[in-house]
Design an enzyme around this catalytic site. Structure first.
Site, PDB file in Angstrom:
ATOM      1  N   THR A  73       0.711  -1.178   0.077  1.00 54.51           N
ATOM      2  CA  THR A  73       0.052  -0.097  -0.025  1.00 54.51           C
ATOM      3  C   THR A  73       0.899   1.291   0.255  1.00 54.51           C
ATOM      4  OG1 THR A  73      -1.808  -1.259   1.112  1.00 54.51           O
ATOM      5  CG2 THR A  73      -1.801   1.363   1.202  1.00 54.51           C
ATOM      6  N   ASN A 153      -6.484  -9.666  -7.499  1.00 55.48           N
ATOM      7  CA  ASN A 153      -6.665 -10.131  -6.218  1.00 55.48           C
ATOM      8  C   ASN A 153      -7.836 -10.971  -5.929  1.00 55.48           C
ATOM      9  OD1 ASN A 153      -7.043  -7.442  -6.046  1.00 55.48           O
ATOM     10  ND2 ASN A 153      -7.892  -7.963  -3.887  1.00 55.48           N
ATOM     11  N   GLN A 181       0.175  -9.874  -6.038  1.00 51.50           N
ATOM     12  CA  GLN A 181      -0.251 -11.417  -6.151  1.00 51.50           C
ATOM     13  C   GLN A 181       0.700 -12.054  -6.957  1.00 51.50           C
ATOM     14  OE1 GLN A 181      -2.591 -12.533  -4.243  1.00 51.50           O
ATOM     15  NE2 GLN A 181      -3.478 -11.102  -3.528  1.00 51.50           N
ATOM     16  N   SER A 201       4.892  -7.280  -1.264  1.00 54.31           N
ATOM     17  CA  SER A 201       4.425  -7.336  -0.127  1.00 54.31           C
ATOM     18  C   SER A 201       4.766  -8.601   0.434  1.00 54.31           C
ATOM     19  CB  SER A 201       3.009  -7.070  -0.156  1.00 54.31           C
ATOM     20  OG  SER A 201       2.607  -7.073   1.381  1.00 54.31           O
ATOM     21  N   ALA A 202       5.412  -8.638   1.605  1.00 53.15           N
ATOM     22  CA  ALA A 202       5.861 -10.121   2.208  1.00 53.15           C
ATOM     23  C   ALA A 202       4.854 -11.095   2.416  1.00 53.15           C
ATOM     24  CB  ALA A 202       6.910  -9.767   3.308  1.00 53.15           C
ATOM     25  N   HIS A 203       3.702 -10.746   3.015  1.00 58.64           N
ATOM     26  CA  HIS A 203       2.823 -11.367   3.889  1.00 58.64           C
ATOM     27  C   HIS A 203       1.951 -12.198   2.619  1.00 58.64           C
ATOM     28  CE1 HIS A 203      -1.071  -9.216   3.659  1.00 58.64           C
ATOM     29  NE2 HIS A 203      -0.317  -8.055   3.297  1.00 58.64           N
ATOM     30  N   THR A 239      13.636   4.102  10.718  1.00 60.50           N
ATOM     31  CA  THR A 239      14.264   2.968  10.960  1.00 60.50           C
ATOM     32  C   THR A 239      13.804   1.627  10.419  1.00 60.50           C
ATOM     33  OG1 THR A 239      15.058   4.133  13.036  1.00 60.50           O
ATOM     34  CG2 THR A 239      15.620   1.729  12.768  1.00 60.50           C
ATOM     35  N   CYS A 330     -17.081  -6.177   2.455  1.00 59.29           N
ATOM     36  CA  CYS A 330     -18.234  -6.216   3.525  1.00 59.29           C
ATOM     37  C   CYS A 330     -18.180  -4.834   4.136  1.00 59.29           C
ATOM     38  CB  CYS A 330     -18.042  -7.135   4.741  1.00 59.29           C
ATOM     39  SG  CYS A 330     -19.480  -7.513   5.617  1.00 59.29           S
TER      40      CYS A 330
HETATM   41  N1  PLP Z   1      -2.415  -4.847  -4.181  1.00 54.34           N
HETATM   42  C1  PLP Z   1      -2.923  -6.053  -4.038  1.00 54.34           C
HETATM   43  C2  PLP Z   1      -3.221  -6.723  -5.392  1.00 54.34           C
HETATM   44  C3  PLP Z   1      -3.348  -6.793  -2.879  1.00 54.34           C
HETATM   45  O1  PLP Z   1      -3.876  -7.802  -2.971  1.00 54.34           O
HETATM   46  C4  PLP Z   1      -3.020  -6.282  -1.561  1.00 54.34           C
HETATM   47  C5  PLP Z   1      -3.498  -6.867  -0.533  1.00 54.34           C
HETATM   48  O2  PLP Z   1      -4.347  -7.337  -0.242  1.00 54.34           O
HETATM   49  C6  PLP Z   1      -2.203  -4.892  -1.679  1.00 54.34           C
HETATM   50  C7  PLP Z   1      -1.984  -4.336  -2.820  1.00 54.34           C
HETATM   51  C8  PLP Z   1      -1.943  -4.398  -0.332  1.00 54.34           C
HETATM   52  O3  PLP Z   1      -0.844  -4.875   0.335  1.00 54.34           O
HETATM   53  P1  PLP Z   1      -0.319  -4.510   1.829  1.00 54.34           P
HETATM   54  O4  PLP Z   1      -1.110  -5.512   2.543  1.00 54.34           O
HETATM   55  O5  PLP Z   1       1.250  -5.011   1.762  1.00 54.34           O
HETATM   56  O6  PLP Z   1      -0.631  -3.053   2.124  1.00 54.34           O
END
Ligand code: PLP
Length: 377
Positions: A73, A153, A181, A201-203, A239, A330
């Site tokens: 984000t 996504n 993704q 994004s790592a997660h 940091t 939602c």
């Molecule tokens: N872009 C896409 C396509 C995503 O699926 C997501 C997460 O849901 C994001 C951006 C946002 O990533 P982050 O959680 O690292 O802000």
């Protein structure tokens, strides 16, 4: 208690034990501030610079083009806002099915900063109209940023970022892609795509939450988005999240090494899921692209005929021990159709559920989920 089944890997993924081990090790031993010049600081700095090498190698970039951030984000905000504020961009071309962090950023710039915005047409599978993109870019030479995500996504549709990059290059537009993704799931080579910016994004790849990166092509200069110290070569003050970055690096490294085997396994699961659903449930429909080359293998959005039972599917699956997401956002407890499903003209009378897989899922998971759906519908 039986184990829950997790099929919401497009929202986030379980952190792998190897990633947890590395992060624990850094937490226990490497608490130094990477900006400090003493040995503790230098050790933390080494962790970050090694991680940067891993990210750069994963997308064939140079290390000077990778900047760690707090999330995709943030990466997307940095690129889109600073392209307008500091790079003379006056027009943005994007699609109505982007993630909210892109969509809302562009809407903000349109409303408060007089940026001209064009939302490309999207077909019923989720593909943008490339001819329209080329036509719009050819009409005038106003400084333009094109922002198009790689995989969607909610429905998994993959855009042809190679072709989009080439069209942008032909007309001198900047190109940004939200590759959240797909990074670590599909090969991405920034040397063969004319691309200026991408985000990760790592997660989403079995790493920790709260860490991402932005790739900024070395030919493109953007000023910092967050001001303060000189971290990330003056591009992103604050940091560094050394623990998160170390975890991200391990997760990325494993994603790249196991990309092919994970892909094959997940493809098998997806194909089993679709065939079982087709066989056992009446009138299911699969949203997004059906072609394995233009659909990200980890996402399958399924649309069910409208009924009282199908309306409550996400909640009932949750009660039955299965975590999935609705294709709808939602809001205040009221199910509203998602902007993505609206963007592809999804039949609003049907109910859709996004199932998203990882290599940790098994065929048994798929069979259990299908059986639960059969029992519920
Ligand atoms: N872009 C896409 C396509 C995503 O699926 C997501 C997460 O849901 C994001 C951006 C946002 O990533 P982050 O959680 O690292 O802000």
């Amino acid at each position: 208690m039986t184990e829950r089944i997790y099929l919401d890997n497009a929202a986030t993924t379980p952190i792998l034990p190897e990633v947890i081990d590395i992060m624990t090790d850094v937490m226990m031993h490497d608490f130094g501030n990477p900006s400090s010049i003493h040995a503790h600081g230098r050790k933390a700095r080494t962790i970050i610079e090694n991680a940067r090498k891993i990210m750069a190698k994963a997308i064939n970039a140079s290390i000077s083009e990778i900047f760690f951030t707090s999330s995709a984000t943030e990466s997307n905000n940095l690129v889109i806002k600073n392209s307008v504020f500091h790079n003379g961009i006056r027009r943005i071309i994007s699609s109505p099915i982007e993630h909210h962090c892109v969509l809302h950023t562009i809407q903000y710039l349109e409303k408060y900063h007089n940026v001209d915005v064009l939302w490309l047409e999207v077909d019923n599978k989720g593909f943008i109209n490339l001819e329209q993109l080329e036509h719009e870019l050819s009409k005038n030479n106003v400084a333009t940023l094109v922002s198009i995500m790689h995989a969607n996504n909610e429905i998994g549709t993959l855009q042809d970022i190679y072709q989009i990059g080439h069209i942008c290059q032909k007309y001198g537009a900047l190109f940004h892609s939200d590759t959240v993704q797909t990074i670590g799931k599909w090969p991405i080579d920034v040397q063969s795509i004319p691309i200026h910016f991408l985000s990760a994004s790592a997660h989403k790849l079995h790493g920790p939450k709260g860490v991402g990166f932005v790739y900024i092509n070395s030919d493109t200069v953007l000023p910092p988005f967050i001001h303060g110290g000189s971290q990330e070569r003056n591009m992103r003050a604050g940091t560094e999240n050394v623990i998160g970055i170390a975890g991200f690096a391990k997760a990325m490294e494993m994603s790249v090494i196991h990309m092919e085997s994970r892909k094959n396994h997940i493809l098998e699961l997806k194909s089993l899921f679709k065939s079982e659903l087709k066989e056992k449930i009446n009138a299911v429909d699969f949203l997004g692209s059906d072609d394995i080359n233009t659909s990200s293998y980890h996402i399958q959005n399924v649309s069910f005929p409208h009924s009282e039972k199908s309306e409550m599917l996400v909640i009932n699956l949750d009660i039955a021990g299965i975590s999935v997401s609705s294709g709808s956002a939602c809001t205040s407890g009221i199910e509203q159709e998602s902007h993505v499903l609206k963007g592809i003209g999804h039949d609003v009378s049907r109910n859709s559920v996004r199932f998203s897989f990882s290599h940790l899922n098994t065929k048994e998971d798929i069979k259990v989920v299908v059986q639960k759906l059969v029992d519920m519908l």
